[in-house]
Motif scaffolding. Structure first.
Motif, PDB file in Angstrom:
ATOM      1  N   MET A   1       0.645  -1.114  -0.050  1.00  0.00           N
ATOM      2  CA  MET A   1       0.153   0.081   0.077  1.00  0.00           C
ATOM      3  C   MET A   1       0.729   1.367   0.099  1.00  0.00           C
ATOM      4  N   LEU A   2       0.348   2.243  -1.084  1.00  0.00           N
ATOM      5  CA  LEU A   2       1.511   3.703  -0.858  1.00  0.00           C
ATOM      6  C   LEU A   2       0.729   4.137  -0.049  1.00  0.00           C
ATOM      7  N   THR A   3       1.429   5.348   0.590  1.00  0.00           N
ATOM      8  CA  THR A   3       0.886   6.581   1.577  1.00  0.00           C
ATOM      9  C   THR A   3       0.655   7.592   0.536  1.00  0.00           C
ATOM     10  N   TYR A   4      -0.712   8.383   0.796  1.00  0.00           N
ATOM     11  CA  TYR A   4      -1.212   9.839  -0.082  1.00  0.00           C
ATOM     12  C   TYR A   4      -0.703  10.303   0.418  1.00  0.00           C
ATOM     13  N   PRO A   5       0.133  11.650  -0.655  1.00  0.00           N
ATOM     14  CA  PRO A   5       0.708  12.421   0.272  1.00  0.00           C
ATOM     15  C   PRO A   5       0.315  13.472   1.241  1.00  0.00           C
ATOM     16  N   ASN A   6      -1.452  13.996   0.936  1.00  0.00           N
ATOM     17  CA  ASN A   6      -2.538  14.277   1.733  1.00  0.00           C
ATOM     18  C   ASN A   6      -1.854  15.977   1.654  1.00  0.00           C
ATOM     19  N   TRP A 157      -0.019  -0.941  -5.644  1.00  0.00           N
ATOM     20  CA  TRP A 157      -0.691   1.088  -5.113  1.00  0.00           C
ATOM     21  C   TRP A 157      -1.789   1.236  -4.522  1.00  0.00           C
ATOM     22  N   MET A 159      -4.885   3.195  -2.073  1.00  0.00           N
ATOM     23  CA  MET A 159      -3.858   4.735  -0.831  1.00  0.00           C
ATOM     24  C   MET A 159      -5.558   4.473  -0.431  1.00  0.00           C
ATOM     25  N   VAL A 160      -4.783   5.039   0.809  1.00  0.00           N
ATOM     26  CA  VAL A 160      -6.569   5.219   1.951  1.00  0.00           C
ATOM     27  C   VAL A 160      -6.266   7.002   1.533  1.00  0.00           C
ATOM     28  N   PRO A 162      -7.636  10.196   2.839  1.00  0.00           N
ATOM     29  CA  PRO A 162      -8.793  10.977   3.780  1.00  0.00           C
ATOM     30  C   PRO A 162     -10.107  10.693   4.084  1.00  0.00           C
ATOM     31  N   PRO A 168      -7.558   0.802   1.746  1.00  0.00           N
ATOM     32  CA  PRO A 168      -6.669   1.675   0.594  1.00  0.00           C
ATOM     33  C   PRO A 168      -7.783   1.224  -0.136  1.00  0.00           C
TER      34      PRO A 168
END
Length: 260
Positions: A1-6, A157, A159-160, A162, A168
């Motif tokens: 899982m990738l981190t959403y850049p927020n 890939w 993403m969660v 917000p 994800p």
């Protein structure tokens, strides 16, 4: 899982005014379209210089904004806006439809060609090619805003987002950026550089966008107020099918007319 850049959707605030990434994407898209239309017009020997080019861009902007908003009201949230008609004008709250914007810019383009006695098919070829830049940038703006996310997935890939819960999801905005923006632009630009028969890039735009959007809708979360419609299809898919049919029919018409 990738981190959403927020991302922060607001670039800068000046008192009550806010400059947002999404709005900036629109401005960059229109500016890029201005340069690309001028370049392709010279390449394909279309008389679009000076005031004519500025006039065309003005008509295009007006068609995109009015058509996009009216399309969203009719296709995606008609019941709500019937109850709250004044909110139709609250465009700063979001809510634009690509298919409505397409109808708007097509009508505006036809009016412009009629007024300036320009060949509609050749003009449409150039406008359609330039529109892909705005499409791609618009999807990038959706991604920055963390909106129009995809369906729940277990791909690496995913993403969660917000505002979309803890699971994800497909970054479907980036899928659309790649297909409707980059790939479709490259195809149409190449066709223009080859100086193919008038109408081929225009109808290829309809076919290509319709196919790409239909595919991506399998990964994109449907709008919550609509959900899944007939046979599990989404509104985006139902609106894209006529584009595919129109694009195929138009290409057949061009080849038949040119091929004699």
């Amino acid at each position: 899982m990738l981190t959403y850049p927020n991302f922060d959707p607001v670039i800068v605030r000046v008192g009550p005014l806010a400059i947002r990434w999404y709005g900036l994407m629109y401005l960059i898209g229109f500016a890029a379209a201005w340069f690309l239309i001028g370049f392709l017009a010279r390449k394909r020997q279309l008389d679009l210089t000076g005031d004519r080019l500025s006039d065309l861009l003005f008509h295009g902007v007006l068609g995109v904004i009015l058509g996009g908003r009216i399309g969203y009201v009719i296709f995606y949230n008609f019941g709500y806006f019937v109850r709250h008609p004044l909110e139709i004008f609250a465009v700063w709250q979001g809510g634009m439809s690509f298919h409505g914007g397409l109808i708007g810019v097509t009508l505006a383009g036809l009016w412009f060609c009629r007024k300036n006695r320009l060949p509609p098919m050749l003009t449409a070829d150039i406008i359609a090619t330039s529109a892909t830049i705005g499409l791609g940038l618009g999807r990038l703006g959706n991604f920055i805003n963390g909106e129009l996310w995809g369906r729940v997935t277990d791909v690496p890939w995913g993403m969660v987002f917000p505002q979309a819960g803890l699971m994800p999801r497909h970054p479907s905005q980036l899928y659309e950026l790649a297909l409707e923006g980059v790939v479709l632009f490259l195809i149409l630009f190449w066709l223009n550089m080859r100086q193919v028969w008038e109408g081929i890039p225009f109808f290829t735009f309809f076919l290509g966008y319709g196919v790409f959007r239909f595919i991506v809708e399998f990964f994109r979360q449907p709008d919550p107020q609509l959900g899944f419609l007939w046979g599990g299809a989404t509104m985006g898919q139902l609106l894209s099918l006529p584009m595919v049919i129109f694009g195929l029919g138009g290409l057949c018409w061009v080849f038949k007319r040119r091929g004699g």
